[in-house]
Each structure stands twice: as structure tokens, then as C-alpha cells.
Design a protein around this motif. Sequence first.
Motif, PDB file in Angstrom:
ATOM      1  N   ASN A 134      12.736   3.992  11.473  1.00 55.01           N
ATOM      2  CA  ASN A 134      11.992   3.538  12.638  1.00 55.01           C
ATOM      3  C   ASN A 134      11.018   2.412  12.313  1.00 55.01           C
ATOM      4  O   ASN A 134      10.122   2.114  13.108  1.00 55.01           O
ATOM      5  CB  ASN A 134      11.220   4.708  13.263  1.00 55.01           C
ATOM      6  CG  ASN A 134      12.157   5.757  13.855  1.00 55.01           C
ATOM      7  OD1 ASN A 134      13.093   5.420  14.577  1.00 55.01           O
ATOM      8  ND2 ASN A 134      11.911   7.013  13.538  1.00 55.01           N
TER       9      ASN A 134
ATOM     10  N   VAL B 152      14.489  -4.703  24.395  1.00 56.74           N
ATOM     11  CA  VAL B 152      13.337  -3.835  24.681  1.00 56.74           C
ATOM     12  C   VAL B 152      12.080  -4.617  25.065  1.00 56.74           C
ATOM     13  O   VAL B 152      11.055  -4.025  25.393  1.00 56.74           O
ATOM     14  CB  VAL B 152      13.031  -2.924  23.469  1.00 56.74           C
ATOM     15  CG1 VAL B 152      14.187  -1.981  23.209  1.00 56.74           C
ATOM     16  CG2 VAL B 152      12.711  -3.745  22.224  1.00 56.74           C
TER      17      VAL B 152
ATOM     18  N   HIS C 285       8.034   3.170  21.034  1.00 58.70           N
ATOM     19  CA  HIS C 285       9.202   3.574  21.824  1.00 58.70           C
ATOM     20  C   HIS C 285      10.289   2.497  21.760  1.00 58.70           C
ATOM     21  O   HIS C 285      11.483   2.809  21.702  1.00 58.70           O
ATOM     22  CB  HIS C 285       8.801   3.833  23.277  1.00 58.70           C
ATOM     23  CG  HIS C 285       7.917   5.038  23.455  1.00 58.70           C
ATOM     24  ND1 HIS C 285       8.325   6.324  23.138  1.00 58.70           N
ATOM     25  CD2 HIS C 285       6.638   5.154  23.909  1.00 58.70           C
ATOM     26  CE1 HIS C 285       7.347   7.181  23.389  1.00 58.70           C
ATOM     27  NE2 HIS C 285       6.309   6.483  23.864  1.00 58.70           N
ATOM     28  N   GLY C 286       9.868   1.219  21.760  1.00 66.73           N
ATOM     29  CA  GLY C 286      10.835   0.138  21.651  1.00 66.73           C
ATOM     30  C   GLY C 286      11.567   0.154  20.327  1.00 66.73           C
ATOM     31  O   GLY C 286      12.797  -0.033  20.284  1.00 66.73           O
TER      32      GLY C 286
ATOM     33  N   ARG D 185      12.061   2.733  18.468  1.00 69.09           N
ATOM     34  CA  ARG D 185      12.939   3.900  18.456  1.00 69.09           C
ATOM     35  C   ARG D 185      14.227   3.615  19.233  1.00 69.09           C
ATOM     36  O   ARG D 185      15.322   4.026  18.824  1.00 69.09           O
ATOM     37  CB  ARG D 185      12.211   5.109  19.048  1.00 69.09           C
ATOM     38  CG  ARG D 185      12.904   6.443  18.762  1.00 69.09           C
ATOM     39  CD  ARG D 185      12.023   7.626  19.107  1.00 69.09           C
ATOM     40  NE  ARG D 185      10.800   7.612  18.314  1.00 69.09           N
ATOM     41  CZ  ARG D 185       9.579   7.437  18.824  1.00 69.09           C
ATOM     42  NH1 ARG D 185       9.406   7.239  20.113  1.00 69.09           N
ATOM     43  NH2 ARG D 185       8.526   7.460  18.039  1.00 69.09           N
ATOM     44  N   ALA D 186      14.099   2.894  20.326  1.00 71.13           N
ATOM     45  CA  ALA D 186      15.293   2.540  21.104  1.00 71.13           C
ATOM     46  C   ALA D 186      16.210   1.620  20.304  1.00 71.13           C
ATOM     47  O   ALA D 186      17.438   1.778  20.319  1.00 71.13           O
ATOM     48  CB  ALA D 186      14.872   1.856  22.412  1.00 71.13           C
ATOM     49  N   LEU D 187      15.616   0.665  19.574  1.00 72.78           N
ATOM     50  CA  LEU D 187      16.435  -0.212  18.732  1.00 72.78           C
ATOM     51  C   LEU D 187      17.077   0.574  17.596  1.00 72.78           C
ATOM     52  O   LEU D 187      18.223   0.301  17.214  1.00 72.78           O
ATOM     53  CB  LEU D 187      15.572  -1.345  18.168  1.00 72.78           C
ATOM     54  CG  LEU D 187      15.107  -2.399  19.166  1.00 72.78           C
ATOM     55  CD1 LEU D 187      14.252  -3.453  18.454  1.00 72.78           C
ATOM     56  CD2 LEU D 187      16.293  -3.062  19.862  1.00 72.78           C
TER      57      LEU D 187
ATOM     58  N   ASP E  28      17.995   3.666  17.721  1.00 71.07           N
ATOM     59  CA  ASP E  28      19.115   4.401  18.308  1.00 71.07           C
ATOM     60  C   ASP E  28      20.333   3.495  18.479  1.00 71.07           C
ATOM     61  O   ASP E  28      21.478   3.911  18.266  1.00 71.07           O
ATOM     62  CB  ASP E  28      18.715   4.985  19.666  1.00 71.07           C
ATOM     63  CG  ASP E  28      17.701   6.117  19.537  1.00 71.07           C
ATOM     64  OD1 ASP E  28      17.588   6.681  18.430  1.00 71.07           O
ATOM     65  OD2 ASP E  28      17.015   6.411  20.530  1.00 71.07           O
ATOM     66  N   GLU E  29      20.078   2.226  18.849  1.00 67.12           N
ATOM     67  CA  GLU E  29      21.164   1.267  18.969  1.00 67.12           C
ATOM     68  C   GLU E  29      21.846   1.044  17.616  1.00 67.12           C
ATOM     69  O   GLU E  29      23.065   0.934  17.521  1.00 67.12           O
ATOM     70  CB  GLU E  29      20.636  -0.065  19.503  1.00 67.12           C
ATOM     71  CG  GLU E  29      20.183  -0.029  20.945  1.00 67.12           C
ATOM     72  CD  GLU E  29      21.345   0.107  21.909  1.00 67.12           C
ATOM     73  OE1 GLU E  29      22.353  -0.591  21.719  1.00 67.12           O
ATOM     74  OE2 GLU E  29      21.239   0.931  22.847  1.00 67.12           O
TER      75      GLU E  29
END
Length: 283
Positions: free
Chosen positions: A120, A235, A268-269, A271-273, A275-276
Amino acid sequence: MDRRSELREFLRSRRARVRPQDVGLKGFGARRRVPGLRREELAQLAGVSVDYYVRLEQGRGGKVSAEVLDAIAQALQLDETERQHLHALVHSGNAGQESYAHTTQQVRPGLQRILDTLENAPAYVVGRRLQILAWNDLARILIADFPALPDERRNLARLTFLDTTARQRYVNWQKKADDTVAFLRVDAGRHPNDQELVRLIAELSAESEDFRRLWADHTVRDETHGHKPLYHPLVGALDLTFETFHIPDDPDQALTVYAAEPGSPAAHGLRALADEAKAGKWE
């Protein structure tokens, strides 16, 4: 690079930024042909003769003691990075020719494993000439697709000045450009005979007006932490900080890690990346 020219221009640029009144000199006139300290004023502050200082600034000082260089650095109000750069410029004249043309920069496997565990936090390792040597998946997604780049383009200076993506990703691109050039100056002081570095500087000077302007300032800086806002099209804005750690057994390598405040939109951004990256959706 021409060591004498580099030394001369560095000292001139540092003299120009110091006002006589800032260092307690009295009796200076309001009309001065050039800004900053005159050579004779600097010599007085450093406790050396004017003739000696002139020869030093011209690269003809011969063997110069650390004490004299430190006195000049103090008179010029240099910070620690600038002081070390001055020592490197003076003493590099006694060094033999360096050749890195056939030297492969490598990152220890243990360091790569550390990068891979930072799921992360975007992280990468740079070496000489700001060559990007290793990275994790999140850095690949956030900054540049390093594996897809040819080796010579896998370079932080080339990405900053010659790749339009960098101007989109770094919110404060001008600060990123300033820092990049300032560190290349540090690298040039350490390795003045590195011909690959000479070619890199020539390429950047030929292709980027921004680089030419910043290179002419002779600024040296090696920031190890700070604020780094970035942007990613997936994001949006990411308000990040960074920490840079020099590798103890190889001072030419440095690990940079980006981080976000826990619970923040940037966290949060990231974490989203991440996940990608795990899903393999961002290639």
C-alpha cells in the motif's frame, strides 16, 4: 565534465546570493556591479588571501585543506549538502578517471523483497544518474510503467523532463523538476568523470529548456523527506509524503517510499490502486 568550470560557476553562484550586510560586513557601497559578495570580501570572511581565493575559484588552488574549504563554506552560508558538494568539486581533481560504461547497477534481492512487501506504499530505488533500478507494483501504477520502458528511459530525470506523463502525475511539477536537477548536481560532484552522466546532461540540455534553465542555477540539494502531492487518472489527487533512505552499503542507491495519512482520501486512493495492481487491471 569540466571540473574547473563547475567549481568556478558554483562558487560564483553562491557568492551572488549572499549580501554583505547578511554576514556583518560594513562600509559596502550601495552601487555594486554584481550582486552578492565580491571575491575580496569572501576572502576576508574566510581568512585567506584574495589571490589564494581567486586561484581556488579558477580551479588552480592546488591541494586545499578541509579547514579552508569549511571556512569558505561557512562564509558562503552553505548548507551541509552544498558544503559536501564544494569538497567533492575541489578534491575530484585528484581522482582517477571513472568508467561506468560496463558497470551494471544492481539492487540486492533483500531490498527488492522489501519493496514487494510494501503493498500500500509506492516505492522505488534509484542509483547513479537517477536511474530507476527497482520498484513495486504500486510505484509502477502511480508513477510510470517501468517494465515497459527501455532501460535508458527508465530514468527519473528523463521521465521528469522528457515524458509528458510526469507533468500530469506530479501536481507540483516545478518543485519536482527543481529537486531532480539539484540532485543530479550532487551526483555530478561525486562522479565528475562519469561519461554516461555527461551524456545524460547533454541530452536533457538539448531537449528541455526547463532543464537548461535549472541546470544553470548550480543548485545542489538532496531532500530526504517532504510533501509530494500526486495525481492519478483513476483515483484523482493524492496528498502524499515521502521518505528517502540511502542504502548503507551503496551510497549511490536510495530507496524512496510514498505514504498517506491513515484514513485519509489519499490512503483510500492508494488502496484502490493497490487493488488494481493485485487484479492486474492496470497494465
